[in-house]
Structure formats: C-alpha cells, structure tokens
Write a protein that holds these residues in place. Sequence first.
Motif, PDB file in Angstrom:
ATOM      1  N   VAL A   1      -2.183  14.664   1.188  1.00  0.00           N
ATOM      2  CA  VAL A   1      -2.000  14.203   2.572  1.00  0.00           C
ATOM      3  C   VAL A   1      -3.280  13.550   3.080  1.00  0.00           C
ATOM      4  CG1 VAL A   1      -1.487  14.909   4.933  1.00  0.00           C
ATOM      5  CG2 VAL A   1      -0.253  15.963   3.030  1.00  0.00           C
ATOM      6  N   CYS A   2      -4.427  14.173   2.796  1.00  0.00           N
ATOM      7  CA  CYS A   2      -5.719  13.603   3.221  1.00  0.00           C
ATOM      8  C   CYS A   2      -5.951  12.228   2.608  1.00  0.00           C
ATOM      9  CB  CYS A   2      -6.861  14.541   2.831  1.00  0.00           C
ATOM     10  SG  CYS A   2      -6.898  16.095   3.755  1.00  0.00           S
ATOM     11  N   ALA A   3      -5.520  12.065   1.356  1.00  0.00           N
ATOM     12  CA  ALA A   3      -5.747  10.795   0.662  1.00  0.00           C
ATOM     13  C   ALA A   3      -4.936   9.656   1.264  1.00  0.00           C
ATOM     14  CB  ALA A   3      -5.404  10.959  -0.819  1.00  0.00           C
ATOM     15  N   VAL A   4      -3.856   9.980   1.968  1.00  0.00           N
ATOM     16  CA  VAL A   4      -2.959   8.955   2.502  1.00  0.00           C
ATOM     17  C   VAL A   4      -3.424   8.431   3.861  1.00  0.00           C
ATOM     18  CG1 VAL A   4      -0.584   8.523   3.253  1.00  0.00           C
ATOM     19  CG2 VAL A   4      -1.007   9.870   1.207  1.00  0.00           C
ATOM     20  N   PHE A   5      -4.246   9.196   4.579  1.00  0.00           N
ATOM     21  CA  PHE A   5      -4.615   8.836   5.944  1.00  0.00           C
ATOM     22  C   PHE A   5      -5.273   7.463   6.054  1.00  0.00           C
ATOM     23  CE2 PHE A   5      -4.197  13.365   7.298  1.00  0.00           C
ATOM     24  CZ  PHE A   5      -3.395  13.120   8.395  1.00  0.00           C
ATOM     25  N   VAL A   6      -6.218   7.173   5.166  1.00  0.00           N
ATOM     26  CA  VAL A   6      -6.925   5.897   5.247  1.00  0.00           C
ATOM     27  C   VAL A   6      -5.976   4.741   4.963  1.00  0.00           C
ATOM     28  CG1 VAL A   6      -8.757   4.493   4.252  1.00  0.00           C
ATOM     29  CG2 VAL A   6      -9.160   6.908   4.718  1.00  0.00           C
ATOM     30  N   THR A   7      -5.051   4.920   4.002  1.00  0.00           N
ATOM     31  CA  THR A   7      -4.058   3.884   3.720  1.00  0.00           C
ATOM     32  C   THR A   7      -3.193   3.630   4.953  1.00  0.00           C
ATOM     33  OG1 THR A   7      -3.967   4.609   1.414  1.00  0.00           O
ATOM     34  CG2 THR A   7      -2.177   3.197   2.182  1.00  0.00           C
ATOM     35  N   ALA A   8      -2.810   4.712   5.635  1.00  0.00           N
ATOM     36  CA  ALA A   8      -2.004   4.571   6.849  1.00  0.00           C
ATOM     37  C   ALA A   8      -2.780   3.824   7.928  1.00  0.00           C
ATOM     38  CB  ALA A   8      -1.578   5.948   7.347  1.00  0.00           C
ATOM     39  N   ALA A   9      -4.053   4.164   8.096  1.00  0.00           N
ATOM     40  CA  ALA A   9      -4.880   3.491   9.104  1.00  0.00           C
ATOM     41  C   ALA A   9      -5.024   2.011   8.774  1.00  0.00           C
ATOM     42  CB  ALA A   9      -6.248   4.159   9.184  1.00  0.00           C
TER      43      ALA A   9
ATOM     44  N   GLY B   1       0.787  -1.231   0.000  1.00  0.00           N
ATOM     45  CA  GLY B   1       0.000   0.000   0.000  1.00  0.00           C
ATOM     46  C   GLY B   1       0.813   1.272   0.000  1.00  0.00           C
ATOM     47  N   VAL B   2       2.060   1.209   0.505  1.00  0.00           N
ATOM     48  CA  VAL B   2       2.865   2.424   0.602  1.00  0.00           C
ATOM     49  C   VAL B   2       3.230   2.967  -0.778  1.00  0.00           C
ATOM     50  CG1 VAL B   2       5.100   1.247   0.700  1.00  0.00           C
ATOM     51  CG2 VAL B   2       4.824   3.457   1.806  1.00  0.00           C
ATOM     52  N   GLY B   3       3.243   2.116  -1.817  1.00  0.00           N
ATOM     53  CA  GLY B   3       3.540   2.591  -3.170  1.00  0.00           C
ATOM     54  C   GLY B   3       2.491   3.577  -3.656  1.00  0.00           C
ATOM     55  N   GLN B   4       1.214   3.216  -3.508  1.00  0.00           N
ATOM     56  CA  GLN B   4       0.126   4.112  -3.883  1.00  0.00           C
ATOM     57  C   GLN B   4       0.118   5.352  -2.995  1.00  0.00           C
ATOM     58  OE1 GLN B   4      -2.534   3.563  -6.396  1.00  0.00           O
ATOM     59  NE2 GLN B   4      -2.669   5.736  -5.966  1.00  0.00           N
ATOM     60  N   ALA B   5       0.419   5.164  -1.699  1.00  0.00           N
ATOM     61  CA  ALA B   5       0.430   6.299  -0.773  1.00  0.00           C
ATOM     62  C   ALA B   5       1.504   7.307  -1.154  1.00  0.00           C
ATOM     63  CB  ALA B   5       0.645   5.798   0.658  1.00  0.00           C
ATOM     64  N   LEU B   6       2.697   6.825  -1.509  1.00  0.00           N
ATOM     65  CA  LEU B   6       3.781   7.721  -1.901  1.00  0.00           C
ATOM     66  C   LEU B   6       3.434   8.464  -3.179  1.00  0.00           C
ATOM     67  CD1 LEU B   6       6.641   8.716  -1.311  1.00  0.00           C
ATOM     68  CD2 LEU B   6       7.530   6.769  -2.626  1.00  0.00           C
TER      69      LEU B   6
END
Length: 447
Positions: free
Chosen positions: A187-195, A15-20
């Motif tokens: 940044v907002c788009a990454v929060f759910v991936t982080a959770a 998931g970190v690939g899409q988040a980055l």
Amino acid sequence: MIAMGGSIGTGLFVGVGQALRNGGPGGVLIAWSVIGLMLFNITQALGEMAIVYPISGGFYSLVVRMVNPALGIAFGYNYVLSWCIVFPLEITAAAITVQYWTDAVPTGAWITIFFLLVVLVNIFGALGYAEEEFWSSLLKILVVTIFVIIGIVMNCGGGPAGSPYESYVGGRYFQNPGAFANGFKGVCAVFVTAAFSFAGTELVGIAATETSNPRKSMPTAVKGTFWRITCLYLTSLLIISLNIPYDEPRLLGGSGTDLINATICISVLSIGLSCVYAGSRVLTALAETGFAPRCFTMVDKSGRPLWSVVFVLAWGLLAYINLASSGATIFTWLTAITGLATLISWSWSAQGKSVEELPFRAFFGKAGSWVGLIIIALVFIAQFYIALWPLRGPSLDPTSFFQAYLTAPVFLVCLVLAWIWKRGPMWLIPAHAIDLDVYRSEIVVHR
C-alpha cells in the motif's frame, strides 16, 4: 475541462499496472482514495485563493506574498524544474507507445514529430493550449467511460466464449489471489504512483490568471474535481481491480489496443503542452518578482511569455538522450530530481477579516487544508519507508534511495540560496503582516 481531464494521462493509463502489481486491488483503491481526499482539499483551498487573487504565477505568487518569500522562490524553481524534466519524459513515452504499432520508424523520428507538434500548438499561445486541452480531455473522458462500460459487461459475464469473462467474475480476484499484493508495504509503495497520476490538477489555479472572469468560472472548475476523482479515477480503478488479478503477467509490458494506445499518445502530448504552459507561466512570475532574468518577463501581443516558453521547450531536446546506450540511466537520474516535486508543490482569519467576504469558500475550510497537508506528510513518510526497505529486495539500495529523495536536497539548496539572496525572514510571515488587499479581485459577499 482542464479540471476534469487535464491530469488524466500516463499515471492512469500506464502507471496503474505497476501499482496493481505492487499493492493489489485493495492497495490501489486505498491509495487513490486517500490521495483523492488530499487533492480535493488542496484544490478547494487553491480555488479559494486563486479566485480572490488571480495573479500571475498562481500558487507560487501566493506563497511569496503570504507565507515566506524564500520558500516561495524555492517552490517556484522546484515547480519549473519539475515540468522541464517531465516534458522530455512525456515525449519519450509517446514515442515508445507508437512502437507498439510499428518499429519501422526510428524512435528518434517519433521524438522529433511529437516535439514539433508541441512547438506548433504553442505558436497559438494560450488559445491553442486551451483548445487542445478541451478536445483531448473530452477524448480521455470518453475513453474512460467506454472502458468502464465494457469492464462492467465483462465482470458480469458478457465476455467472449473461452475467456475468463464468459461467466460472472464479481469480486473473485479480491479473494484469489487476494486484495493486497504485499501487505502494508505494498500500500505504501502505491501512494507515490497515485500522487503522480493526479499531477497537473493545480494547473486550474494557474489558468485562473488568464480567464476573463475567474470569479465565475473557477468555482465550477474546482467543484468538478470531486466528480473527476469519484467518477473517472475511482470507478475505472474499481473496474480494473475487479477484472484483473494482481499476479496477471501481462500487467507489465502488454501491447494494449489501438484506441488505448492512441489515447495514451494524445494524453502525453496534452501533458507535454501542460508542461510548457505551467512551467513558462511560473518562470515568468519568478522574473516579474525579480527572482529570474528579466528577459523572461517579455509577453508578446498574443499574450505568450515568449522567452519563458522557448526556455521550457528547449528542455524537450533532452528526450534524445534516450537514444544513447546510457540514456535510460541518465534519464532515471533526471527524473529523480523531480520525483516528489509535485508533493512539495502541493504542500502551502487574520487582520479582522471574515471568510464571509470570500466569493468562494473551501468545502471543509481550514480543517480541509490541514487534512491535505497531513496526508502529504504521510505520503513522504511512506515513500521514505519503501526507500529504506524496498518492496522487492532484502536490504537498502543506496542508489535507489538517493534517487527517491533527490528532490529533497535540490529543494533545500534552492531554499537556502533563496534565503541568502532575498535576505528576508527565516520564518513564516506573521498573519498581521500579510498584505491582503494588493492584487485583490473584486469581492462580492458570499451568499
């Protein structure tokens, strides 16, 4: 080891690939740091309660007894359903990962193999789950450590000749192409991936009911959360952010390496087992409190809630949906049912008693619980913002918006049905009415 590596899986490795790509290195580090702070406070609060009340069902039972019965029932079914959906998703992820090595074997065959592996481990009950989690967590921690060491070497210019890492890289990619891919929206788009990447940490609270001495083992496990967040997640994310620009085309769809792909397969197998373990235990707790069919209360001589395990395992057969031409669409909607379920599950000094009586106290106390709850609310708001104004696209897509928030109506339906069924209080249980002594473990004054 469950606390240290139990939730390290596709959220970090994939998931970190899409988040980055969506948030850039700055967005990734901010999102994971904020979610890490939330998780630290939640785990501390959960540990504080689970050590005093190591009862079947973990936090579900605590919500029923101390917040509101109907709310607890809705939480319980929301939690069970989330794991039932994640289970076939993880089996499919493992089957797809194997395709990077060879496509000679049909995807359906790999789905069958991974499904049978999960069934096999569950034959050994909690012991099989614990042993598998210990060794798989050890492997994941080892792989992340190796990755961080290699990443540091590469960043310092120790890479092969002719590669971007033959000379010192440092923070070059924070300047070009930049620290943030899509500004505040990214940044907002990454929060759910982080959770999502932290999902499963609450298993420590559920596992407390099956430990011989939770008052001794739980504090160590809970405190280990801090080190997992800092040493494993944030360190590896910092290395990724320093070494890979967010506009790197191979972030999505890269084939990876044999070691990483093997680790991903073991990780998804581990998470699949966690799905069965957590889902079956909470379902059994629902049945024991009269909110699920009585057959799910059956526990065999090995300590397995047999029919609850069989029920969750049966959901794994949904993985075969992906073999159909419309399988991806169907699975997207199934996943949407539990898209924010983890966040819903995470969000939950009276009667003259003192916190000094507690054998373990949350590091930041009640203030930490409020911080965790506020961060969860902010993540919901961020997801709502991205659903209304998508990251890529000029206007709202009704289908994507409904998928993003399908969890909410499902949870509300469960809540309303539970209120009608239970016919209990519509609001929170008053502090003076909470029974703090039933099922309470032996208390030793904290010194």
